[in-house]
Design an enzyme around this catalytic site. Sequence first.
Site, PDB file in Angstrom:
ATOM      1  N   LYS A 128     -31.575 -25.782  -7.038  1.00  0.00           N
ATOM      2  CA  LYS A 128     -32.489 -25.711  -5.891  1.00  0.00           C
ATOM      3  C   LYS A 128     -33.877 -25.437  -6.422  1.00  0.00           C
ATOM      4  O   LYS A 128     -34.025 -24.802  -7.465  1.00  0.00           O
ATOM      5  CB  LYS A 128     -32.077 -24.562  -4.964  1.00  0.00           C
ATOM      6  CG  LYS A 128     -32.535 -24.756  -3.546  1.00  0.00           C
ATOM      7  CD  LYS A 128     -31.524 -25.568  -2.775  1.00  0.00           C
ATOM      8  CE  LYS A 128     -31.956 -25.853  -1.378  1.00  0.00           C
ATOM      9  NZ  LYS A 128     -30.842 -26.393  -0.574  1.00  0.00           N
ATOM     10  N   ASP A 168     -35.417 -30.212   1.732  1.00  0.00           N
ATOM     11  CA  ASP A 168     -34.867 -29.007   2.363  1.00  0.00           C
ATOM     12  C   ASP A 168     -35.952 -28.592   3.366  1.00  0.00           C
ATOM     13  O   ASP A 168     -36.775 -29.432   3.770  1.00  0.00           O
ATOM     14  CB  ASP A 168     -34.593 -27.920   1.296  1.00  0.00           C
ATOM     15  CG  ASP A 168     -33.684 -26.805   1.810  1.00  0.00           C
ATOM     16  OD1 ASP A 168     -32.463 -27.008   1.844  1.00  0.00           O
ATOM     17  OD2 ASP A 168     -34.194 -25.744   2.212  1.00  0.00           O
TER      18      ASP A 168
HETATM   19  N1  GLU Z   1     -31.107 -29.287   0.951  1.00  0.00           N
HETATM   20  C1  GLU Z   1     -29.864 -29.860   1.325  1.00  0.00           C
HETATM   21  C2  GLU Z   1     -28.756 -28.838   1.177  1.00  0.00           C
HETATM   22  O1  GLU Z   1     -28.974 -27.681   1.399  1.00  0.00           O
HETATM   23  C3  GLU Z   1     -29.591 -31.203   0.654  1.00  0.00           C
HETATM   24  C4  GLU Z   1     -29.586 -31.202  -0.825  1.00  0.00           C
HETATM   25  C5  GLU Z   1     -29.473 -32.597  -1.452  1.00  0.00           C
HETATM   26  O2  GLU Z   1     -29.344 -33.582  -0.714  1.00  0.00           O
HETATM   27  O3  GLU Z   1     -29.523 -32.645  -2.680  1.00  0.00           O
HETATM   28  O4  GLU Z   1     -27.629 -29.137   0.890  1.00  0.00           O
END
Ligand code: GLU
Length: 449
Positions: A128, A168
Amino acid sequence: MATTAQLDDFMQGLIRRNPGEPEFHQAVYEVAQHVLPYVAANPKYEREQIFQRLTEPDRIVSFRVCWEDDKGQVRTQRGYRVQHSNAIGPYKGGIRFHDNVTQSILKFLAFEQTFKNSLTGLPMGGGKGGSDFNPKGKSDREIMRFCQAFMTELSRHIGPFTDVPAGDIGVGGREVSYMFGQYKRLVNEFTGVLTGKGLSYGGSEIRTEATGYGVVYFMEDMLARQGDGLKGKRCLVSGSGNVAQYAVEKLIQSGAVVLTVSDSSGTLYDPDGITAEKLAHIKHLKEVQRARINAYLDTYPKAEFLPDRKPWGIPADLAFPCATQNEVLGEDAQQLVANGCRGVSEGANMPSNKDAIDVFQQARILYAPSKAANAGGVAVSGLEMTQNSMRISWSRDELNQRLRVIMRDIHEKCVRYGTGDDGHVDYLKGANIAGFVKVADAMLAYGIV
Ligand code: GLU
């Protein structure tokens, strides 16, 4: 078997090693309460200290991001990428731009992401990233300059086989595109290094809808196991961003009645239910006008706006927290249960705090934790990576069907690992253990690395 004392000891060590990171402690505790006893009953994991190793991210990159605002003033922000685990695939997870972003928030999100990505069954590790940059009120050009500055540094740490970011909170199609454009310029390669791209440059159908749709599919599967369905159910949705919008869309398509959406200024309560036409207006307000949600009242004056309130006090059958972490507290959960709420499916990451989860579990209502319920988004990101590698594009129908199957499989894994002797399913326990086992087995195979 791991005892309460062992769990306490473990948590004390974690807190000592990670001071001032309450969200990270919270996310680890939520998993440790189930995984430590499981590990104690499966000595191969204990011997190799697999869970302990999983609570230490592979690496954390933190960097300065300087950019110039529209007034010509120099601004300095902090950027991060937490590369949590690449045991089962390249690091994968979104980028968050919000003024409350800290290392603790990104460590909790990266930790959760590893388990979530494992549950999808696709070969993706967990990571992340983000920044304390506040996108609210910024011009389009300011957003572009910030995204370019952020990617100028991030580009050294990512790659289609290394780490594949996505969106996100605060990062949607526009921001992903600015970052992809900058990556492509710096590296001179057109690869699937980010997901959530536009459809004409490597993006996937259904990616925009996937998280919200998946959250509803998961609820549908939980209800179906009890011989019930979504039709006619009164639903509370929080948030009004990408996840909330498509959860509302799928709920409407499924015959449910959606009573609320919200943003940080309060809750919009429409007692007549949000229809497809009203939802189109919400999407326009948020995505085109980038307005606050109370602007809805200008067009639909029969609705009510509850300033500074969350939706959880309104009587309803089902709740879908789709805004942000810790938006459902113990007292909110008590109100929901007292008002007859039968199920919660989490669209945001870790929206319920420990007290709230305790209330849901004691009441034995259907409770789907985010790492299972909102995994549809990253699952379709995984399918976007597959399509990029194969240089093909699947159709909407094909992708929606694949998403449906993935969500059903996640539900089944939770049932497999979470069913108690009395037949009651603890979806949190099921998700934690099922997510852990796949990553743990890969780590065992690699030896001590
Ligand atoms: N931010 C999204 C999550 O919390 C998607 C992450 C992604 O698609 O890599 O899963």
